[in-house]
Enzyme design. Structure first.
Site, short mmCIF file in Angstrom:
data_model
loop_
_atom_site.label_atom_id
_atom_site.label_comp_id
_atom_site.label_asym_id
_atom_site.label_seq_id
_atom_site.Cartn_x
_atom_site.Cartn_y
_atom_site.Cartn_z
N SER A 261 5.68 -9.42 -3.01
CA SER A 261 5.79 -8.39 -1.99
C SER A 261 5.47 -7.01 -2.55
O SER A 261 4.41 -6.82 -3.13
CB SER A 261 7.19 -8.47 -1.38
OG SER A 261 7.16 -7.89 -0.11
N LYS A 265 2.28 -5.85 -5.08
CA LYS A 265 1.40 -4.68 -5.07
C LYS A 265 1.40 -4.06 -6.48
O LYS A 265 0.35 -3.72 -7.03
CB LYS A 265 1.88 -3.63 -4.06
CG LYS A 265 2.12 -4.14 -2.62
CD LYS A 265 2.56 -2.99 -1.70
CE LYS A 265 3.51 -3.38 -0.57
NZ LYS A 265 3.07 -4.26 0.45
N TRP A 352 3.24 -10.20 8.82
CA TRP A 352 3.38 -8.78 8.43
C TRP A 352 2.47 -8.47 7.24
O TRP A 352 1.90 -7.39 7.13
CB TRP A 352 4.85 -8.52 8.12
CG TRP A 352 5.24 -7.14 7.72
CD1 TRP A 352 5.77 -6.78 6.51
CD2 TRP A 352 5.21 -5.94 8.51
NE1 TRP A 352 6.05 -5.43 6.50
CE2 TRP A 352 5.72 -4.90 7.73
CE3 TRP A 352 4.79 -5.66 9.81
CZ2 TRP A 352 5.82 -3.58 8.18
CZ3 TRP A 352 4.90 -4.35 10.27
CH2 TRP A 352 5.40 -3.32 9.45
N HIS A 402 7.97 -15.17 4.22
CA HIS A 402 7.84 -14.22 3.10
C HIS A 402 8.88 -14.55 2.02
O HIS A 402 10.08 -14.31 2.22
CB HIS A 402 8.11 -12.84 3.71
CG HIS A 402 7.81 -11.69 2.82
ND1 HIS A 402 6.53 -11.36 2.44
CD2 HIS A 402 8.62 -10.78 2.24
CE1 HIS A 402 6.56 -10.28 1.67
NE2 HIS A 402 7.83 -9.91 1.54
C1 GTR Z 1 8.48 -4.56 3.53
C2 GTR Z 1 7.23 -3.77 3.36
C3 GTR Z 1 6.17 -4.63 2.73
C4 GTR Z 1 6.69 -5.41 1.55
C5 GTR Z 1 8.14 -5.83 1.70
C6 GTR Z 1 8.87 -6.21 0.41
O1 GTR Z 1 9.46 -3.89 4.21
O2 GTR Z 1 6.81 -3.32 4.60
O3 GTR Z 1 5.05 -3.86 2.39
O4 GTR Z 1 6.50 -4.72 0.39
O5 GTR Z 1 8.92 -4.87 2.25
O6 GTR Z 1 8.63 -5.67 -0.65
O7 GTR Z 1 9.76 -7.03 0.52
#
Ligand code: GTR
Length: 420
Positions: A261, A265, A352, A402
């Site tokens: 997540s 990045k 998402w 996720h």
């Molecule tokens: C979310 C965010 C994503 C992702 C995620 C995470 O809220 O919008 O870009 O990075 O968090 O890190 O769990």
């Protein structure tokens, strides 16, 4: 009508107005994805083409500077101070099958210093054995990865939980073993691979004012085109790699950087900049990670800058609802890893993060591997779930939400073992 960046930036602070903007409500309809044209990783800004592998480093530097200037911000190239490594623990672990170490990495500049703690678990073997290694970032503390009472709690400042109470969050004893499902450390060690991790909040707390408590406070205050917290986390990973390079049991040529997540990045940005990583793994990294920004599917540039104003450089805000003007897109972030290896993973229900946008970024990065006589992703059709594809650029999509699962790790282990 398009609003100017300054207009949007001003009103992004006002929730009711921001929410009324296009790009705030997520689009999940493939038919509503805008028409877009991607910048070509193999064409210089002046229009000339990269014709042979030997010319790639020049174009690579150009793309890297564009990502620095417009997306993540510039990272300082040297430390105006000192770095020390303190091995605070070295014990037998997993019934003698492994050795667990904790190393404090401290950076001192003038009168200020910051530290973060690296957890390192290596299979037990003869001293001259060198291990392939996963270097990972975690969210809540090294102690959340495994139930062992031997793993120390994070000592650095941690952002408070939603109720504002640090004591109740998982960075405390309450969190011990809380995240075991995401970290199959026994399987990794059983595959003959070493495992290293750092809690990202240890490097810099993930909060708009985290900068004061993290490593960026050791440097000059960042300007519009300087690093945000993603840059800081990636920088911390490289400092951990510096340490790993001093450990004769770590096979420096076979280290994979991995994150999930927002940490996916950070992992991509670390691997894009630091060519010591042989393999870069992005687990469900989405917007600002592996997903193409121009698709504006799921999370958008506007939305991410609004919700997480500290992650990217300030210049990135000029592309809120204005992705077509970005001089780069995320397939070029992946391309920066060429000709090394990269593994991108999506989850079917994680819209998402735009699974298709992550796959397409891998596809559009692949010509750079082809230029090197290597197979990138090798196909343009998105594979069905649980059918990993690709050569030096690997991609898989699994069922579910996720998360990081054993299935994902099985693929990452295979990818790291495939590094010759
Ligand atoms: C979310 C965010 C994503 C992702 C995620 C995470 O809220 O919008 O870009 O990075 O968090 O890190 O769990």
């Amino acid at each position: 009508m398009r609003h100017s960046a300054a207009f949007i930036a001003l009103f992004a602070a006002v929730p009711w107005f921001a929410k009324a903007q296009p790009g705030f409500t997520p689009n999940y309809d493939e038919a509503a994805v805008p028409q877009y044209q991607l910048p070509d990783p193999l064409v210089y800004e002046n229009g000339s083409a990269v014709a042979k592998a030997g010319d790639w480093p020049g174009r690579r530097s150009e793309i890297l500077s564009l990502f620095e200037k417009h997306v993540y911000g510039r990272t300082p190239s040297h430390i105006p101070g000192t770095v020390t490594y303190e091995k605070r623990k070295s014990i037998s672990f997993m019934d003698g099958k492994a050795v667990l170490e904790e190393i404090r990495i401290r950076i001192s500049v003038k009168e200020k210093s910051r530290f973060f703690d690296l957890l390192l678990i290596k299979p037990k073997a003869a001293e001259q054995t060198k291990f392939r290694t996963f270097l990972t970032l975690n969210f809540l503390g090294n102690h959340t990865l495994h139930p062992s009472p031997e793993i120390s709690l994070p000592e650095s400042w941690q952002p408070p939980n939603k109720e504002g109470i640090v004591e109740q969050n998982r960075a405390t004893e309450k969190g011990r073993g809380h995240r075991v499902a995401r970290w199959p450390i026994e399987t990794i060690i059983g595959s003959g691979i070493a495992f290293a991790s750092i809690c990202y909040n240890d490097i810099e707390p993930d909060a708009p004012d985290g900068i004061d408590k993290g490593v960026r406070a050791l440097f000059d205050p960042p300007g519009e085109g300087d690093w945000g917290s993603l840059g800081a986390w990636a920088w911390g990973v490289s400092r951990a790699m510096d340490y790993l390079a001093t450990d004769p049991q770590i096979d420096q040529k076979r280290v994979a950087v991995m994150g999930h997540s927002r940490l996916g990045k950070a992992s991509l940005w670390a691997g894009a900049q630091d060519q010591r990583f042989a393999l870069v793994i992005s687990n469900n990294s989405g917007c600002g990670g592996a997903a193409l920004s121009r698709r504006a599917f799921g999370e958008t540039v506007l939305r991410i800058n609004h919700n997480f104003p500290h992650w990217f450089c300030k210049n990135f805000r000029s592309y809120n609802n204005n992705e077509a003007k970005l001089p780069v897109d995320q397939h070029q972030l992946i391309a920066l890893i060429a000709p090394r290896r990269v593994h991108i993973a999506s989850a079917k229900e994680d819209l998402w993060a735009d699974p298709r946008g992550e796959f397409l970024a891998a596809v559009h990065a692949s010509p750079v591997w082809k230029l090197h006589g290597l197979t990138g992703i090798g196909q343009s059709e998105m594979p069905p779930i649980h059918q990993p594809v690709g050569g030096h650029v690997r991609y898989h999509i699994r069922a579910g939400v996720h998360d990081v699962t054993d299935y994902d790790w099985d693929q990452y282990i295979a990818s790291l073992l495939a590094v010759p």
